[in-house]
Design an enzyme around this catalytic site. Structure first.
Site, PDB file in Angstrom:
ATOM      1  N   GLY A  89      84.536  16.894 -39.618  1.00  0.00           N
ATOM      2  CA  GLY A  89      83.965  17.674 -40.713  1.00  0.00           C
ATOM      3  C   GLY A  89      85.044  17.925 -41.747  1.00  0.00           C
ATOM      4  O   GLY A  89      85.774  17.013 -42.124  1.00  0.00           O
ATOM      5  N   SER A 121      87.866  12.261 -36.307  1.00  0.00           N
ATOM      6  CA  SER A 121      87.962  12.542 -37.736  1.00  0.00           C
ATOM      7  C   SER A 121      88.876  13.751 -37.980  1.00  0.00           C
ATOM      8  O   SER A 121      90.070  13.663 -37.740  1.00  0.00           O
ATOM      9  CB  SER A 121      86.558  12.736 -38.318  1.00  0.00           C
ATOM     10  OG  SER A 121      86.580  12.726 -39.717  1.00  0.00           O
ATOM     11  N   ALA A 122      88.351  14.879 -38.419  1.00  0.00           N
ATOM     12  CA  ALA A 122      89.184  16.060 -38.651  1.00  0.00           C
ATOM     13  C   ALA A 122      89.927  16.471 -37.387  1.00  0.00           C
ATOM     14  O   ALA A 122      91.070  16.953 -37.444  1.00  0.00           O
ATOM     15  CB  ALA A 122      88.329  17.218 -39.157  1.00  0.00           C
ATOM     16  N   HIS A 158      88.869   6.942 -40.798  1.00  0.00           N
ATOM     17  CA  HIS A 158      87.872   6.265 -41.642  1.00  0.00           C
ATOM     18  C   HIS A 158      88.558   5.335 -42.644  1.00  0.00           C
ATOM     19  O   HIS A 158      88.065   5.163 -43.763  1.00  0.00           O
ATOM     20  CB  HIS A 158      87.025   7.265 -42.429  1.00  0.00           C
ATOM     21  CG  HIS A 158      86.407   8.362 -41.628  1.00  0.00           C
ATOM     22  ND1 HIS A 158      85.208   8.223 -40.967  1.00  0.00           N
ATOM     23  CD2 HIS A 158      86.814   9.643 -41.404  1.00  0.00           C
ATOM     24  CE1 HIS A 158      84.907   9.370 -40.367  1.00  0.00           C
ATOM     25  NE2 HIS A 158      85.863  10.238 -40.611  1.00  0.00           N
ATOM     26  N   GLU A 193      87.122   2.456 -38.844  1.00  0.00           N
ATOM     27  CA  GLU A 193      85.924   2.900 -38.141  1.00  0.00           C
ATOM     28  C   GLU A 193      85.788   2.189 -36.787  1.00  0.00           C
ATOM     29  O   GLU A 193      86.039   0.988 -36.669  1.00  0.00           O
ATOM     30  CB  GLU A 193      84.680   2.601 -38.983  1.00  0.00           C
ATOM     31  CG  GLU A 193      84.679   3.238 -40.353  1.00  0.00           C
ATOM     32  CD  GLU A 193      84.258   4.690 -40.343  1.00  0.00           C
ATOM     33  OE1 GLU A 193      83.106   4.976 -40.708  1.00  0.00           O
ATOM     34  OE2 GLU A 193      85.092   5.541 -39.983  1.00  0.00           O
TER      35      GLU A 193
END
Length: 235
Positions: A89, A121-122, A158, A193
């Protein structure tokens, strides 16, 4: 340390956390683990809803999560966690709430002591020395850029090789090269990814079909194949 650092939660056209669910299961082991989930990066989703999404996928592969927002004492929740999971997020919101709840040192101490850590991700950004190579907008003051410093390099999750057609802005590579001009001693890795790092008791491995892109000041960016030796990232 035991780390699973995933670039992204979802591949295009697939269900949430579907592609890495078996990697998560293998990482946690055969015995059911109830992980402490940190949903702080969620901004447009409630913490309850975020927890439910993650719980559903973890349950599917024999594990479980409970979100830290249910605990009156977040520090104690970390100290007693069997494993720690940090979702994606907003990296800025994530670090702000980590700092607000004084969790940096408790998480770091816990993970350095052997507790398994999963981030995507985060959550992968948070494992780095700082959050300076995140992709998202600084929507809130994180009260400093320093993160957990579990790995000695910066991750750019990403990672994309090119801009969309018709877009005249800087490429991701150009942004990372800007970072290196003012952070010359830092290695940045572009984690594409569907790719992830696994740390297991001092050893590092890489999973994914796409190569890792490595950026270092004064050098041309280069590719490292998935079947290569990644010990150079251990610092």
């Amino acid at each position: 340390m035991n780390l699973l650092l995933i670039s992204n939660s979802t591949m295009a056209g697939e269900a949430y956390l579907d592609y890495p669910k078996h990697n998560i299961a293998d990482f946690l082991g055969k015995e059911k683990v109830k992980c402490l989930f940190i949903p702080y990066a969620g901004v447009t989703v409630s913490f309850d809803d975020y927890e439910a999404k993650v719980k559903s996928r973890f349950n599917e592969v024999g594990h479980d999560v409970v979100s830290i927002h249910h605990f009156d004492d977040p520090v104690k929740a970390v100290e007693e966690a069997d494993a720690i999971v940090v979702g994606g997020g907003s990296t800025w919101r994530l670090l702000r709430m980590i700092n607000d709840n004084k969790l940096t040192e408790p998480i770091r101490k816990k993970v350095l002591g052997g507790t398994k850590y999963i981030g995507w991700s985060a959550g992968s950004n948070l494992a780095c020395p700082t959050i300076k190579t995140t992709n998202d907008m600084p929507i809130i003051d994180p009260l400093g850029f320093d993160a957990l410093n579990l790995v000695p390099y910066q991750i750019n999750p990403h990672y994309l090789d090119a801009n969309p057609e018709g877009h005249g802005g800087e490429t991701r590579e150009e942004r990372i090269m800007e970072f290196l001009v003012v952070n010359q001693d830092t290695t940045v890795v572009g984690l594409r990814e569907g790719c992830m790092f696994v740390y297991n008791e001092g050893k590092i491995s890489y999973t994914g079909k796409l190569p890792l892109r490595v950026f270092q000041y004064g050098k041309e960016p280069y590719e490292v194949r998935p079947d290569a030796d990644f010990d150079f990232l251990l610092g």
